[in-house]
Structure formats: C-alpha cells, structure tokens
Design a protein around this motif. Sequence first.
Motif, mmCIF file in Angstrom:
data_model
loop_
_atom_site.group_PDB
_atom_site.id
_atom_site.type_symbol
_atom_site.label_atom_id
_atom_site.label_comp_id
_atom_site.label_asym_id
_atom_site.label_seq_id
_atom_site.Cartn_x
_atom_site.Cartn_y
_atom_site.Cartn_z
ATOM 1 N N GLY A 16 -16.790 -1.654 -4.438
ATOM 2 C CA GLY A 16 -15.860 -2.772 -4.550
ATOM 3 C C GLY A 16 -14.978 -2.878 -3.316
ATOM 4 O O GLY A 16 -15.027 -2.021 -2.436
ATOM 5 N N THR A 17 -14.146 -3.921 -3.239
ATOM 6 C CA THR A 17 -13.298 -4.101 -2.062
ATOM 7 C C THR A 17 -12.248 -2.996 -1.985
ATOM 8 O O THR A 17 -11.764 -2.505 -3.009
ATOM 9 N N GLN A 18 -11.900 -2.614 -0.774
ATOM 10 C CA GLN A 18 -10.996 -1.482 -0.560
ATOM 11 C C GLN A 18 -9.543 -1.882 -0.288
ATOM 12 O O GLN A 18 -8.620 -1.174 -0.667
ATOM 13 N N GLY A 19 -9.348 -2.994 0.395
ATOM 14 C CA GLY A 19 -7.969 -3.436 0.652
ATOM 15 C C GLY A 19 -7.181 -2.579 1.614
ATOM 16 O O GLY A 19 -5.986 -2.375 1.425
ATOM 17 N N PHE A 23 -0.323 0.609 2.759
ATOM 18 C CA PHE A 23 1.064 0.630 3.249
ATOM 19 C C PHE A 23 1.966 1.444 2.348
ATOM 20 O O PHE A 23 1.718 1.571 1.145
ATOM 21 N N LEU A 24 3.013 1.961 2.955
ATOM 22 C CA LEU A 24 4.008 2.740 2.245
ATOM 23 C C LEU A 24 4.677 1.868 1.180
ATOM 24 O O LEU A 24 5.128 0.762 1.462
ATOM 25 N N GLY A 25 4.721 2.358 -0.044
ATOM 26 C CA GLY A 25 5.361 1.620 -1.118
ATOM 27 C C GLY A 25 4.515 0.504 -1.688
ATOM 28 O O GLY A 25 4.889 -0.136 -2.675
ATOM 29 N N ILE A 26 3.356 0.266 -1.081
ATOM 30 C CA ILE A 26 2.480 -0.805 -1.542
ATOM 31 C C ILE A 26 1.091 -0.257 -1.846
ATOM 32 O O ILE A 26 0.477 -0.598 -2.844
ATOM 33 N N GLY A 27 0.639 0.641 -0.983
ATOM 34 C CA GLY A 27 -0.698 1.208 -1.131
ATOM 35 C C GLY A 27 -1.743 0.221 -0.666
ATOM 36 O O GLY A 27 -1.474 -0.596 0.208
ATOM 37 N N TYR A 28 -2.890 0.284 -1.262
ATOM 38 C CA TYR A 28 -3.963 -0.632 -0.880
ATOM 39 C C TYR A 28 -3.631 -2.001 -1.448
ATOM 40 O O TYR A 28 -2.817 -2.132 -2.359
ATOM 41 N N HIS A 29 -4.254 -3.032 -0.884
ATOM 42 C CA HIS A 29 -3.919 -4.394 -1.314
ATOM 43 C C HIS A 29 -5.178 -5.222 -1.460
ATOM 44 O O HIS A 29 -5.406 -6.179 -0.724
ATOM 45 N N LYS A 30 -6.000 -4.825 -2.410
ATOM 46 C CA LYS A 30 -7.262 -5.519 -2.654
ATOM 47 C C LYS A 30 -7.058 -6.985 -2.979
ATOM 48 O O LYS A 30 -6.204 -7.338 -3.774
ATOM 49 N N ASP A 32 -5.805 -9.265 -1.140
ATOM 50 C CA ASP A 32 -4.799 -9.914 -0.298
ATOM 51 C C ASP A 32 -4.988 -9.457 1.144
ATOM 52 O O ASP A 32 -4.644 -8.329 1.499
ATOM 53 N N TYR A 33 -5.542 -10.326 1.947
ATOM 54 C CA TYR A 33 -5.833 -9.972 3.340
ATOM 55 C C TYR A 33 -4.786 -10.511 4.307
ATOM 56 O O TYR A 33 -5.042 -10.665 5.484
ATOM 57 N N LYS A 34 -3.607 -10.820 3.774
ATOM 58 C CA LYS A 34 -2.550 -11.366 4.630
ATOM 59 C C LYS A 34 -1.590 -10.283 5.112
ATOM 60 O O LYS A 34 -0.435 -10.561 5.438
ATOM 61 N N TYR A 35 -2.041 -9.060 5.117
ATOM 62 C CA TYR A 35 -1.237 -7.969 5.656
ATOM 63 C C TYR A 35 -1.693 -7.697 7.090
ATOM 64 O O TYR A 35 -2.824 -8.004 7.427
ATOM 65 N N PRO A 36 -0.829 -7.098 7.899
ATOM 66 C CA PRO A 36 0.596 -6.807 7.707
ATOM 67 C C PRO A 36 1.408 -8.100 7.600
ATOM 68 O O PRO A 36 1.042 -9.116 8.194
ATOM 69 N N LYS A 37 2.511 -8.031 6.868
ATOM 70 C CA LYS A 37 3.316 -9.222 6.643
ATOM 71 C C LYS A 37 4.519 -9.336 7.578
ATOM 72 O O LYS A 37 5.236 -10.329 7.562
ATOM 73 N N ASN A 38 4.772 -8.285 8.360
ATOM 74 C CA ASN A 38 5.882 -8.338 9.326
ATOM 75 C C ASN A 38 5.652 -7.306 10.424
ATOM 76 O O ASN A 38 4.727 -6.498 10.344
ATOM 77 N N SER A 39 6.508 -7.333 11.414
ATOM 78 C CA SER A 39 6.314 -6.440 12.567
ATOM 79 C C SER A 39 6.497 -4.973 12.206
ATOM 80 O O SER A 39 5.892 -4.091 12.828
ATOM 81 N N ASP A 40 7.346 -4.692 11.223
ATOM 82 C CA ASP A 40 7.521 -3.301 10.806
ATOM 83 C C ASP A 40 6.220 -2.742 10.231
ATOM 84 O O ASP A 40 5.892 -1.572 10.435
ATOM 85 N N GLN A 41 5.486 -3.593 9.528
ATOM 86 C CA GLN A 41 4.210 -3.129 8.965
ATOM 87 C C GLN A 41 3.148 -2.984 10.049
ATOM 88 O O GLN A 41 2.284 -2.124 9.961
ATOM 89 N N ILE A 42 3.229 -3.818 11.060
ATOM 90 C CA ILE A 42 2.298 -3.657 12.188
ATOM 91 C C ILE A 42 2.547 -2.300 12.829
ATOM 92 O O ILE A 42 1.622 -1.538 13.110
ATOM 93 N N PHE A 43 3.829 -1.994 13.014
ATOM 94 C CA PHE A 43 4.178 -0.702 13.617
ATOM 95 C C PHE A 43 3.747 0.446 12.718
ATOM 96 O O PHE A 43 3.281 1.488 13.205
ATOM 97 N N GLU A 44 3.883 0.241 11.422
ATOM 98 C CA GLU A 44 3.476 1.298 10.481
ATOM 99 C C GLU A 44 1.984 1.612 10.612
ATOM 100 O O GLU A 44 1.574 2.775 10.522
ATOM 101 N N VAL A 45 1.183 0.596 10.835
ATOM 102 C CA VAL A 45 -0.256 0.817 11.029
ATOM 103 C C VAL A 45 -0.500 1.635 12.297
ATOM 104 O O VAL A 45 -1.291 2.577 12.311
ATOM 105 N N ALA A 46 0.194 1.278 13.347
ATOM 106 C CA ALA A 46 0.028 2.002 14.616
ATOM 107 C C ALA A 46 0.465 3.453 14.462
ATOM 108 O O ALA A 46 -0.214 4.375 14.916
ATOM 109 N N LEU A 47 1.586 3.638 13.802
ATOM 110 C CA LEU A 47 2.113 4.981 13.563
ATOM 111 C C LEU A 47 1.100 5.800 12.755
ATOM 112 O O LEU A 47 0.777 6.934 13.114
ATOM 113 N N GLY A 48 0.611 5.208 11.690
ATOM 114 C CA GLY A 48 -0.383 5.887 10.861
ATOM 115 C C GLY A 48 -1.676 6.148 11.610
ATOM 116 O O GLY A 48 -2.309 7.182 11.424
ATOM 117 N N SER A 49 -2.053 5.215 12.468
ATOM 118 C CA SER A 49 -3.292 5.374 13.240
ATOM 119 C C SER A 49 -3.216 6.566 14.184
ATOM 120 O O SER A 49 -4.187 7.281 14.382
#
Length: 224
Positions: A16-19, A23-30, A32-49
């Motif tokens: 099935g779809t993974q999503g 994200f922190l406090g949200i988890g996977y988001h099956k 909904d492909y409109k993430y990241p929703k703000n610049s802080d979340q973009i940074f969170e992806v980079a940090l996690g990467s």
Amino acid sequence: MNKIYKIYNLLLEKYGTQGWWPFLGIGYHKGDYKYPKNSDQIFEVALGSILTQNTTFLSVVKSLDNLNDIGCITSKTIKSMEIDKLKECIKPSGYFNQKADYILNFIEFYDSLNGKIPTREELLKVKGIGEETADSILLYGYNQSQFKIDAYTKRLLLELGLIEQKAKYKDMKVLMEDSLKEMITDEEDLRIVYQECHSLIVEHGKQYYSKKPYGIGCFLKSKF
DNA sequence: AACCAGGACGTGA
DNA sequence: TCACGTCATGGT
C-alpha cells in the motif's frame, strides 16, 4: 510495462502507499502529498536526511525528539545553540561529531538560499551531503523528481539480476528514473511515484534485504 | 559476539 | 577511478 514499473506496482499492491517523509508529530501522511507544508518542514527533511546516514530512522527520531524537546529543531535555533549541546542531542544517530559539522554546513547553505530550491549540484558541494542525501532532500524536502537510491535498492536490483555488482549510484538512478519516466508523463505524478517507489523498496528491504543471505522469501524473485 | 542501519569523506594506489 | 579505512550509537 518495464520491469521496474512492474516491481513498483507489485510492491504497492502488497504494502500500500507509504506516505513518506515521516514528520515529527505527524508521522507518515498517506494520501496527502502536499508535504512539506512550510520551510521548517523542508529543513526537518534535510536534517533527518543527514542524520539517517548509515543508521536507522528510529535513532533519527530520537535525535529529532531531543532537539524538539528543547525547542531547537529549526535552522535558526540549531545555529544559535552550543555545538556540544547539538552533539549531545544527535548522539543516538551515531557519528555525532561529523554529523554536527555536516548539519552546520548545511544550515549555512540553506540560509543562503533564501527560500530558493537548490540544484543537485549545489547540494553536492556541501560537505556532508553526498548523492543519496542530496536526492533525499530534493525528493522529499523539495518534491523534485530525483530518485533516491539506497542500500536496499541496490541489493534488490542485484538479486533480481537487473544490475551488476559493479553498478554505481548513477547507473541505478538512471535505471530507476528512466524506467518510471517511461510510464508516467505528468511531472507531479512522477515525483509522487519516485517517493512511493523508494519508500516501498525500503519497507520491502527491511523485511527481506537486511540480513544475509539477502532476498530469502522475497516474492519478487519468482516473478523475474 | 558479529553484523548492519534510509552514507560520506579522506587516503593511497 | 577504485578499494579501503574511519566515523559511533543502537538494535538483533
């Protein structure tokens, strides 16, 4: 339908779809492909990467939680904290000395962007960001159509006889991208398929390609 | 106890 | 360019 696209569909059918990205406090988001929703979340992806380099995401979550608990999960707050404190927070993810350095290098680069989307070449110039991390940031942080290759992908492609042992990162990236592009024309759909396909391979890989001998019980083997 | 995790970099051939 | 060593914690 080419082999890669067939693999993608078989994995999608099974898991099935993974999503991704989780994200922190949200988890996977099956769905909904409109993430990241703000610049802080973009940074969170980079940090996690960066933190997830050669380690499990579970340990990354611990590190991110540590940072979040003291209100230091944005580029601005990390930049202003003591480096030893940063190292302490990211300790669960391993290589904390290098990764602290890598994170600070990235923040300097990230700030210089002023919200602009970085190119792959620009990212690769940042010390600590190699091909996989660059693709991870672009694919999940900036929703760019850049396929991310990881250890599981190589093991799977190798086991299915679709690449050679000597295959390089770029060889696998081209194979995955060209195969999927052949089936998907819409750019938005393509980026979503890249995201789902990579995360599906990880899900499958965790179960069948983590320990040697790789591929025991992998249902894909009988189909190719 | 050995092995691996959603790798990158530096070094010497 | 390629093979190898190093970085480090944590789970199985």
